[in-house]
Write a protein that holds these residues in place. Structure first.
Motif, PDB file in Angstrom:
ATOM      1  N   PRO A  54      50.340  41.339  43.985  1.00  0.00           N
ATOM      2  CA  PRO A  54      49.875  41.623  45.345  1.00  0.00           C
ATOM      3  C   PRO A  54      49.634  40.348  46.134  1.00  0.00           C
ATOM      4  O   PRO A  54      49.220  39.325  45.595  1.00  0.00           O
ATOM      5  CB  PRO A  54      48.568  42.405  45.116  1.00  0.00           C
ATOM      6  CG  PRO A  54      48.097  41.947  43.787  1.00  0.00           C
ATOM      7  CD  PRO A  54      49.317  41.678  42.960  1.00  0.00           C
ATOM      8  N   LYS A  55      49.942  40.436  47.408  1.00  0.00           N
ATOM      9  CA  LYS A  55      49.729  39.287  48.272  1.00  0.00           C
ATOM     10  C   LYS A  55      48.243  39.160  48.594  1.00  0.00           C
ATOM     11  O   LYS A  55      47.570  40.152  48.870  1.00  0.00           O
ATOM     12  CB  LYS A  55      50.531  39.460  49.553  1.00  0.00           C
ATOM     13  CG  LYS A  55      52.037  39.481  49.326  1.00  0.00           C
ATOM     14  CD  LYS A  55      52.755  39.647  50.646  1.00  0.00           C
ATOM     15  CE  LYS A  55      54.277  39.677  50.430  1.00  0.00           C
ATOM     16  NZ  LYS A  55      55.016  39.846  51.702  1.00  0.00           N
ATOM     17  N   PRO A  56      47.758  37.914  48.520  1.00  0.00           N
ATOM     18  CA  PRO A  56      46.327  37.741  48.830  1.00  0.00           C
ATOM     19  C   PRO A  56      46.057  38.018  50.304  1.00  0.00           C
ATOM     20  O   PRO A  56      46.868  37.697  51.171  1.00  0.00           O
ATOM     21  CB  PRO A  56      46.072  36.285  48.464  1.00  0.00           C
ATOM     22  CG  PRO A  56      47.391  35.617  48.613  1.00  0.00           C
ATOM     23  CD  PRO A  56      48.432  36.641  48.213  1.00  0.00           C
ATOM     24  N   LYS A  57      44.905  38.651  50.537  1.00  0.00           N
ATOM     25  CA  LYS A  57      44.501  38.952  51.897  1.00  0.00           C
ATOM     26  C   LYS A  57      43.962  37.692  52.555  1.00  0.00           C
ATOM     27  O   LYS A  57      43.349  36.843  51.903  1.00  0.00           O
ATOM     28  CB  LYS A  57      43.427  40.038  51.902  1.00  0.00           C
ATOM     29  CG  LYS A  57      43.924  41.376  51.363  1.00  0.00           C
ATOM     30  CD  LYS A  57      42.814  42.404  51.411  1.00  0.00           C
ATOM     31  CE  LYS A  57      43.301  43.748  50.858  1.00  0.00           C
ATOM     32  NZ  LYS A  57      42.228  44.769  50.882  1.00  0.00           N
ATOM     33  N   CYS A  58      44.205  37.586  53.822  1.00  0.00           N
ATOM     34  CA  CYS A  58      43.705  36.428  54.577  1.00  0.00           C
ATOM     35  C   CYS A  58      42.241  36.667  54.904  1.00  0.00           C
ATOM     36  O   CYS A  58      41.897  37.493  55.762  1.00  0.00           O
ATOM     37  CB  CYS A  58      44.541  36.255  55.853  1.00  0.00           C
ATOM     38  SG  CYS A  58      44.051  34.808  56.814  1.00  0.00           S
TER      39      CYS A  58
ATOM     40  N   ASN B 260      55.139  43.563  40.796  1.00  0.00           N
ATOM     41  CA  ASN B 260      55.042  42.669  41.949  1.00  0.00           C
ATOM     42  C   ASN B 260      53.582  42.303  42.157  1.00  0.00           C
ATOM     43  O   ASN B 260      52.714  43.160  42.296  1.00  0.00           O
ATOM     44  CB  ASN B 260      55.602  43.366  43.191  1.00  0.00           C
ATOM     45  CG  ASN B 260      57.077  43.667  43.053  1.00  0.00           C
ATOM     46  OD1 ASN B 260      57.816  42.885  42.415  1.00  0.00           O
ATOM     47  ND2 ASN B 260      57.523  44.784  43.643  1.00  0.00           N
TER      48      ASN B 260
END
Length: 261
Positions: free
Chosen positions: A234-238, A232
């Motif tokens: 990783p979702k990018p950090k804002c 999966n």
């Protein structure tokens, strides 16, 4: 206690005796004034030597009173003889005092020399003892080294005499396996054994790892989820605020992305 009474008695707390003022009548010479040179701590309280001085002063006063007057040539000659005899007596007494003083000084010098000689003898004895101790230590160390060398040579001779005729000995398998330094456990290459030549003997040989059929069979036995990995992202950090300002924690990522582009 007696020591406490001695330390705190009144006599130890007093100062030097007080001498009051005095007036001498005209024409009189009190005897006490002849002892004015004696003070407390220097002649007082009077001892045996001070009493002898006082007696000599009294004798001299009596002798001066007995001198004939100088009114005639005979009295002058008599006075001169008496003064000459008194002067000889004074010189003899002075010489006797000098002899006594020299004897006392000589005794003091002898004691000092004796004490110095005793100290020097004690120091020399200590130096000799230390020197002897160092020699004894060196001697003992040398003896221990000779004993170690002797034991080593004896062990070598005993091992050499075990097979002095070159006779063949029967192999003792129990002894070889009981001794972990024998050729069974630790063979030497200088006698013709090279352990590195048989490295393949210790290599792992497995049907599943060395043959294609074994690998196929091993692959079938493994679950499908092991070979098909699911990762999966990783979702990018804002890292950007609502106003469009890049946060401090995301500045490095922004710079790296710009360089990549």
């Amino acid at each position: 206690t007696l020591g406490t009474q001695t330390d705190y008695r009144d006599g130890e707390a007093q100062t030097d005796p007080y001498s009051s003022e005095y007036v001498v009548r005209g024409g009189s010479v009190p005897e006490i004034l002849t002892l004015a040179v004696l003070t407390w701590g220097r002649g007082l309280p009077a001892g045996q030597a001070e009493m002898e001085i006082i007696d000599r002063i009294r004798e001299k006063c009596t002798w001066e009173a007995a001198l004939p007057p100088m009114d005639s040539p005979s009295n002058v000659a008599k006075r001169w003889k008496m003064m000459e005899a008194m002067e000889r007596t004074e010189w003899a007494y002075r010489e006797e005092e000098i002899d006594k003083l020299q004897k006392v000084q000589l005794e003091v010098f002898k004691r000092l020399l004796q004490r110095q000689e005793e100290n020097q003898n004690e120091l020399d004895a200590k130096h000799l003892y230390n020197h002897w101790q160092n020699h004894q230590k060196a001697k003992e160390e040398k003896i221990r080294k000779i004993q170690r060398d002797c034991a080593l040579m004896l062990r070598k001779l005993i091992a050499k005499r075990k097979n002095f005729m070159g006779k063949l000995e029967r192999r003792d398998i129990i002894k070889e396996y009981n001794d972990f330094s024998s050729q069974t456990y630790a063979p030497l290459s200088r006698i013709g054994f090279f352990p590195d030549n048989n490295t393949d003997y210790y290599a792992l040989k497995n049907f599943y790892l060395n043959t294609f059929e074994g690998l196929c069979e091993l692959e079938k036995s493994v679950q499908h989820s092991v070979s098909q990995l699911r990762i999966n992202a990783p979702k990018p950090k804002c890292t950007t605020t609502k106003t469009g300002y890049i946060r401090r924690s995301g500045r490095l990522d922004a710079v790296l992305e710009q360089v990549h582009q």
